[in-house]
Write a protein that holds these residues in place. Structure first.
Motif, PDB file in Angstrom:
ATOM      1  N   THR A  30       0.829  -1.196   0.000  1.00  0.00           N
ATOM      2  CA  THR A  30       0.000   0.000   0.000  1.00  0.00           C
ATOM      3  C   THR A  30       0.867   1.251   0.000  1.00  0.00           C
ATOM      4  OG1 THR A  30      -0.091  -0.031   2.420  1.00  0.00           O
ATOM      5  CG2 THR A  30      -1.849  -1.155   1.243  1.00  0.00           C
ATOM      6  N   VAL A  31       2.137   1.090   0.347  1.00  0.00           N
ATOM      7  CA  VAL A  31       3.056   2.218   0.351  1.00  0.00           C
ATOM      8  C   VAL A  31       4.324   1.803  -0.394  1.00  0.00           C
ATOM      9  CG1 VAL A  31       4.365   3.828   1.763  1.00  0.00           C
ATOM     10  CG2 VAL A  31       2.167   2.973   2.580  1.00  0.00           C
ATOM     11  N   ILE A 140       8.523  -1.038   4.573  1.00  0.00           N
ATOM     12  CA  ILE A 140       9.752  -1.752   4.910  1.00  0.00           C
ATOM     13  C   ILE A 140       9.929  -2.988   4.037  1.00  0.00           C
ATOM     14  CG2 ILE A 140      10.861  -3.157   6.719  1.00  0.00           C
ATOM     15  CD1 ILE A 140       9.770  -1.143   8.769  1.00  0.00           C
ATOM     16  N   ALA A 141       8.825  -3.695   3.757  1.00  0.00           N
ATOM     17  CA  ALA A 141       8.888  -4.960   3.015  1.00  0.00           C
ATOM     18  C   ALA A 141       8.825  -4.769   1.506  1.00  0.00           C
ATOM     19  CB  ALA A 141       7.747  -5.877   3.453  1.00  0.00           C
ATOM     20  N   TYR A 142       8.621  -3.538   1.051  1.00  0.00           N
ATOM     21  CA  TYR A 142       8.441  -3.301  -0.392  1.00  0.00           C
ATOM     22  C   TYR A 142       9.770  -3.357  -1.143  1.00  0.00           C
ATOM     23  CZ  TYR A 142       7.322  -1.035  -4.785  1.00  0.00           C
ATOM     24  OH  TYR A 142       7.178  -0.754  -6.118  1.00  0.00           O
ATOM     25  N   GLY A 143       9.722  -3.925  -2.341  1.00  0.00           N
ATOM     26  CA  GLY A 143      10.887  -3.939  -3.218  1.00  0.00           C
ATOM     27  C   GLY A 143      11.880  -5.023  -2.842  1.00  0.00           C
ATOM     28  N   GLU A 144      13.104  -4.829  -3.275  1.00  0.00           N
ATOM     29  CA  GLU A 144      14.163  -5.789  -2.974  1.00  0.00           C
ATOM     30  C   GLU A 144      14.702  -5.515  -1.575  1.00  0.00           C
ATOM     31  OE1 GLU A 144      17.182  -5.962  -5.912  1.00  0.00           O
ATOM     32  OE2 GLU A 144      15.791  -6.226  -7.579  1.00  0.00           O
ATOM     33  N   VAL A 145      14.349  -6.373  -0.652  1.00  0.00           N
ATOM     34  CA  VAL A 145      14.788  -6.191   0.724  1.00  0.00           C
ATOM     35  C   VAL A 145      15.689  -7.349   1.134  1.00  0.00           C
ATOM     36  CG1 VAL A 145      12.775  -4.838   1.402  1.00  0.00           C
ATOM     37  CG2 VAL A 145      12.710  -7.322   1.633  1.00  0.00           C
ATOM     38  N   SER A 146      16.420  -7.149   2.207  1.00  0.00           N
ATOM     39  CA  SER A 146      17.370  -8.160   2.669  1.00  0.00           C
ATOM     40  C   SER A 146      16.654  -9.368   3.251  1.00  0.00           C
ATOM     41  CB  SER A 146      18.288  -7.552   3.752  1.00  0.00           C
ATOM     42  OG  SER A 146      17.523  -7.210   4.904  1.00  0.00           O
ATOM     43  N   ASP A 147      17.388 -10.472   3.322  1.00  0.00           N
ATOM     44  CA  ASP A 147      16.846 -11.685   3.953  1.00  0.00           C
ATOM     45  C   ASP A 147      16.480 -11.411   5.409  1.00  0.00           C
ATOM     46  OD1 ASP A 147      17.213 -13.064   1.614  1.00  0.00           O
ATOM     47  OD2 ASP A 147      19.110 -13.970   2.232  1.00  0.00           O
ATOM     48  N   ASN A 181      21.463  -0.112   6.089  1.00  0.00           N
ATOM     49  CA  ASN A 181      20.152  -0.062   5.447  1.00  0.00           C
ATOM     50  C   ASN A 181      19.182   0.759   6.302  1.00  0.00           C
ATOM     51  OD1 ASN A 181      17.618  -0.566   4.319  1.00  0.00           O
ATOM     52  ND2 ASN A 181      18.052  -2.715   3.903  1.00  0.00           N
ATOM     53  N   PRO A 182      18.660   1.890   5.782  1.00  0.00           N
ATOM     54  CA  PRO A 182      17.719   2.712   6.566  1.00  0.00           C
ATOM     55  C   PRO A 182      16.467   1.945   6.986  1.00  0.00           C
ATOM     56  CG  PRO A 182      18.505   3.919   4.647  1.00  0.00           C
ATOM     57  CD  PRO A 182      18.958   2.502   4.483  1.00  0.00           C
ATOM     58  N   LYS A 183      16.031   0.972   6.171  1.00  0.00           N
ATOM     59  CA  LYS A 183      14.842   0.196   6.530  1.00  0.00           C
ATOM     60  C   LYS A 183      15.117  -0.718   7.722  1.00  0.00           C
ATOM     61  CE  LYS A 183      12.381   0.192   2.112  1.00  0.00           C
ATOM     62  NZ  LYS A 183      11.755  -0.639   1.057  1.00  0.00           N
ATOM     63  N   VAL A 184      16.335  -1.211   7.829  1.00  0.00           N
ATOM     64  CA  VAL A 184      16.705  -2.014   9.003  1.00  0.00           C
ATOM     65  C   VAL A 184      16.693  -1.138  10.248  1.00  0.00           C
ATOM     66  CG1 VAL A 184      18.573  -3.300  10.113  1.00  0.00           C
ATOM     67  CG2 VAL A 184      18.010  -3.739   7.718  1.00  0.00           C
TER      68      VAL A 184
END
Length: 205
Positions: A30-31, A140-147, A181-184
């Motif tokens: 959704t984002v 956070i989960a969108y796109g290519e994210v780390s394991d 990683n800013p998402k981490v």
């Protein structure tokens, strides 16, 4: 909580994690980015509060910020492994004041309220839960994210809240290299603020 992270993951939870994988892969985010100004502002507020709590100031250089994140990572690992009698650095009164500054939609979309029981009677208290299906977790989960992120989000989705598996995963498997990683970093903020709330909130139902 320290003993909980040493427990083996129960088979039903393993199965539910596996069953949730396809759901996460197929779920449209959704984002997709931070063009949503309300979400962007709320994330910025959350990160500022989290970073201030772990000793990071807005004037610090990126290398100094990274050093503080890594020190916090190591402190939390030692805490959950039972090596040190350290405590979370978050003042819960300040955290509750911080909540009041957040956009109300962001708060209710990110966290839900449940119940927990303490004491010999026992007494029911309100407990805060981190939602798996929220705008910020979708981001956070969108796109290519780390394991690392994929496993955390899938486990969160399977359990419906932060589970002992999530606690062990972020405390014991988070590597120094993940912190770039800013998402981490955002995931760390949501995770530890939620746990601090769960530890300190004693609001009778």
């Amino acid at each position: 909580m320290k003993s909980a992270i040493t427990h083996l993951l129960l088979l039903p939870l393993l199965l539910s994690i596996l069953n949730s994988c396809n759901n996460l892969e197929s779920k449209s985010s959704t984002v997709q980015d931070l063009n949503d100004s309300r979400l962007s502002e709320s994330i910025s507020q959350t990160m500022l509060f989290f970073e201030k709590s772990i000793g990071i100031s807005s004037t610090m250089s990126e290398p100094d910020k990274f050093k503080h994140y890594d020190e916090f990572r190591l402190e939390m690992r030692a805490y959950f492994e039972g090596q040190e009698a350290t405590s979370f650095p978050f003042d819960f009164n300040e955290q509750r004041t911080f909540y009041q500054t957040l956009d109300s939609y962001f708060f209710s979309n990110t966290w839900s309220l449940g119940t927990v029981q303490f004491g010999p009677e026992p007494t029911k208290y309100i407990s805060i839960n981190l939602k798996a299906e929220s705008d910020v977790m979708s981001y956070i989960a969108y796109g290519e994210v780390s394991d690392f992120i994929q496993y955390y989000v899938k486990t969160l989705m399977a359990a419906g809240d932060i589970s002992p598996t999530n606690v062990g995963h972020i405390a014991l498997t988070l590597k120094k290299s993940d912190l770039v990683n800013p998402k981490v970093r955002l995931l760390m903020a949501l995770h530890f603020l939620t746990i601090n709330d769960q530890i300190n909130r004693r609001q009778p139902l």
